[in-house]
Design a protein around this motif. Structure first.
Motif, mmCIF file in Angstrom:
data_model
loop_
_atom_site.group_PDB
_atom_site.id
_atom_site.type_symbol
_atom_site.label_atom_id
_atom_site.label_comp_id
_atom_site.label_asym_id
_atom_site.label_seq_id
_atom_site.Cartn_x
_atom_site.Cartn_y
_atom_site.Cartn_z
ATOM 1 N N SER A 77 0.835 -1.196 0.000
ATOM 2 C CA SER A 77 0.000 0.000 0.000
ATOM 3 C C SER A 77 0.873 1.251 0.000
ATOM 4 O O SER A 77 1.860 1.324 0.722
ATOM 5 N N VAL A 78 0.465 2.222 -0.796
ATOM 6 C CA VAL A 78 1.166 3.501 -0.833
ATOM 7 C C VAL A 78 0.227 4.653 -0.462
ATOM 8 O O VAL A 78 0.646 5.674 0.031
ATOM 9 N N ASN A 79 -1.065 4.464 -0.665
ATOM 10 C CA ASN A 79 -2.000 5.582 -0.507
ATOM 11 C C ASN A 79 -2.411 5.874 0.930
ATOM 12 O O ASN A 79 -3.155 6.806 1.181
ATOM 13 N N GLY A 80 -1.972 5.079 1.899
ATOM 14 C CA GLY A 80 -2.295 5.348 3.297
ATOM 15 C C GLY A 80 -3.566 4.685 3.778
ATOM 16 O O GLY A 80 -3.956 4.847 4.930
ATOM 17 N N HIS A 81 -4.211 3.902 2.927
ATOM 18 C CA HIS A 81 -5.433 3.204 3.326
ATOM 19 C C HIS A 81 -5.201 1.699 3.454
ATOM 20 O O HIS A 81 -6.140 0.910 3.464
ATOM 21 N N GLY A 82 -3.929 1.306 3.565
ATOM 22 C CA GLY A 82 -3.569 -0.101 3.641
ATOM 23 C C GLY A 82 -4.163 -0.815 4.836
ATOM 24 O O GLY A 82 -4.554 -1.977 4.737
ATOM 25 N N ALA A 83 -4.251 -0.151 5.967
ATOM 26 C CA ALA A 83 -4.795 -0.798 7.159
ATOM 27 C C ALA A 83 -6.267 -1.142 6.962
ATOM 28 O O ALA A 83 -6.690 -2.263 7.238
ATOM 29 N N ALA A 84 -7.041 -0.212 6.472
ATOM 30 C CA ALA A 84 -8.477 -0.463 6.268
ATOM 31 C C ALA A 84 -8.707 -1.479 5.161
ATOM 32 O O ALA A 84 -9.453 -2.455 5.327
ATOM 33 N N ASP A 85 -8.064 -1.270 4.010
ATOM 34 C CA ASP A 85 -8.225 -2.202 2.893
ATOM 35 C C ASP A 85 -7.663 -3.575 3.241
ATOM 36 O O ASP A 85 -8.242 -4.609 2.896
ATOM 37 N N GLY A 86 -6.538 -3.591 3.921
ATOM 38 C CA GLY A 86 -5.894 -4.842 4.283
ATOM 39 C C GLY A 86 -6.720 -5.670 5.253
ATOM 40 O O GLY A 86 -6.791 -6.895 5.129
ATOM 41 N N GLN A 87 -7.343 -5.017 6.204
ATOM 42 C CA GLN A 87 -8.161 -5.737 7.175
ATOM 43 C C GLN A 87 -9.327 -6.436 6.478
ATOM 44 O O GLN A 87 -9.635 -7.590 6.766
ATOM 45 N N ARG A 88 -9.940 -5.757 5.551
ATOM 46 C CA ARG A 88 -11.045 -6.356 4.796
ATOM 47 C C ARG A 88 -10.543 -7.524 3.941
ATOM 48 O O ARG A 88 -11.144 -8.596 3.897
ATOM 49 N N LEU A 89 -9.394 -7.333 3.277
ATOM 50 C CA LEU A 89 -8.839 -8.369 2.411
ATOM 51 C C LEU A 89 -8.436 -9.615 3.194
ATOM 52 O O LEU A 89 -8.751 -10.739 2.785
ATOM 53 N N ILE A 90 -7.754 -9.455 4.304
ATOM 54 C CA ILE A 90 -7.299 -10.622 5.058
ATOM 55 C C ILE A 90 -8.488 -11.394 5.618
ATOM 56 O O ILE A 90 -8.446 -12.633 5.698
ATOM 57 N N THR A 91 -9.553 -10.715 5.967
ATOM 58 C CA THR A 91 -10.764 -11.396 6.432
ATOM 59 C C THR A 91 -11.320 -12.292 5.336
ATOM 60 O O THR A 91 -11.710 -13.436 5.582
ATOM 61 N N ARG A 92 -11.333 -11.790 4.105
ATOM 62 C CA ARG A 92 -11.808 -12.582 2.950
ATOM 63 C C ARG A 92 -10.888 -13.769 2.688
ATOM 64 O O ARG A 92 -11.345 -14.880 2.434
ATOM 65 N N LEU A 93 -9.586 -13.556 2.722
ATOM 66 C CA LEU A 93 -8.638 -14.646 2.483
ATOM 67 C C LEU A 93 -8.752 -15.731 3.552
ATOM 68 O O LEU A 93 -8.790 -16.924 3.238
ATOM 69 N N ARG A 94 -8.803 -15.333 4.811
ATOM 70 C CA ARG A 94 -8.855 -16.306 5.904
ATOM 71 C C ARG A 94 -10.184 -17.048 5.965
ATOM 72 O O ARG A 94 -10.281 -18.104 6.584
ATOM 73 N N ALA A 95 -11.218 -16.524 5.325
ATOM 74 C CA ALA A 95 -12.519 -17.205 5.288
ATOM 75 C C ALA A 95 -12.485 -18.447 4.398
ATOM 76 O O ALA A 95 -13.351 -19.319 4.507
ATOM 77 N N GLU A 96 -11.490 -18.539 3.523
ATOM 78 C CA GLU A 96 -11.329 -19.700 2.646
ATOM 79 C C GLU A 96 -10.493 -20.759 3.362
ATOM 80 O O GLU A 96 -9.329 -20.494 3.677
ATOM 81 N N PRO A 97 -11.045 -21.946 3.607
ATOM 82 C CA PRO A 97 -10.296 -22.976 4.341
ATOM 83 C C PRO A 97 -8.922 -23.287 3.732
ATOM 84 O O PRO A 97 -7.952 -23.476 4.477
ATOM 85 N N ARG A 98 -8.793 -23.317 2.413
ATOM 86 C CA ARG A 98 -7.511 -23.632 1.781
ATOM 87 C C ARG A 98 -6.468 -22.537 1.981
ATOM 88 O O ARG A 98 -5.282 -22.763 1.796
ATOM 89 N N LEU A 99 -6.927 -21.341 2.347
ATOM 90 C CA LEU A 99 -6.003 -20.216 2.508
ATOM 91 C C LEU A 99 -5.768 -19.849 3.975
ATOM 92 O O LEU A 99 -5.075 -18.888 4.267
#
Length: 155
Positions: A77-99
């Motif tokens: 992230s460069v735009n300064g919104h990495g924490a907010a965007d990242g939190q949403r993304l990691i939640t989606r990734l971790r919801a997948e059992p294979r990931l």
């Protein structure tokens, strides 16, 4: 005279024997230079890189991680919104059992100010990122982390 690989990575042109890594920006971040830099750096260090680019929707990152089963996903992230965007993304990734056990790291400019960045770091780790890298630390901590990884976690 024998040529040897430098300590920081393999000789240019040598076959990549490292990890399979997906590099991606967050959904709201249109910057590309950071992604190109990471791709070049990781390739120089001997890894195989798939660069998804900038403004990548969360669903696309999940789809690509499932399809490729990489050894690591790197979110930048460069735009300064990495924490907010990242939190949403990691939640989606971790919801997948294979990931669920797939190493996923985030780094760069994670907040719009020092206070928001500092507050976001523990939340990102708690949300499921394997590691969080602050932009001011440079590449050394990231390189040390890479050296601890082994291939095939999600396989």
């Amino acid at each position: 005279m024998q040529t040897t690989a430098p300590a920081e990575g393999p000789v240019r042109g040598a076959p990549a024997t490292g990890l399979d890594i997906v590099v991606t920006g967050t959904s709201s971040d249109a910057h590309t230079w950071n992604l190109i830099y990471l791709e070049l750096l990781l390739t120089e260090w001997g890894h195989r890189v798939t660069n998804l680019g900038a403004c990548v929707p969360d669903d696309l990152v999940v789809t690509e991680a499932l399809a490729q089963c990489p050894d690591l996903v790197v979110v930048s992230s460069v735009n300064g919104h990495g924490a907010a965007d990242g939190q949403r993304l990691i939640t989606r990734l971790r919801a997948e059992p294979r990931l669920a056990r797939l190493p996923v790291v985030i780094g760069g400019k994670l907040g719009t100010g020092e206070e928001t960045t500092r507050a976001g770091l523990p939340r990102l780790r708690a949300a499921g990122f394997t590691e969080v890298f602050e932009e001011s630390a440079g590449t050394a901590p990231f390189r040390r982390y890479l050296d601890t990884l082994t291939a095939g976690v999600c396989r």
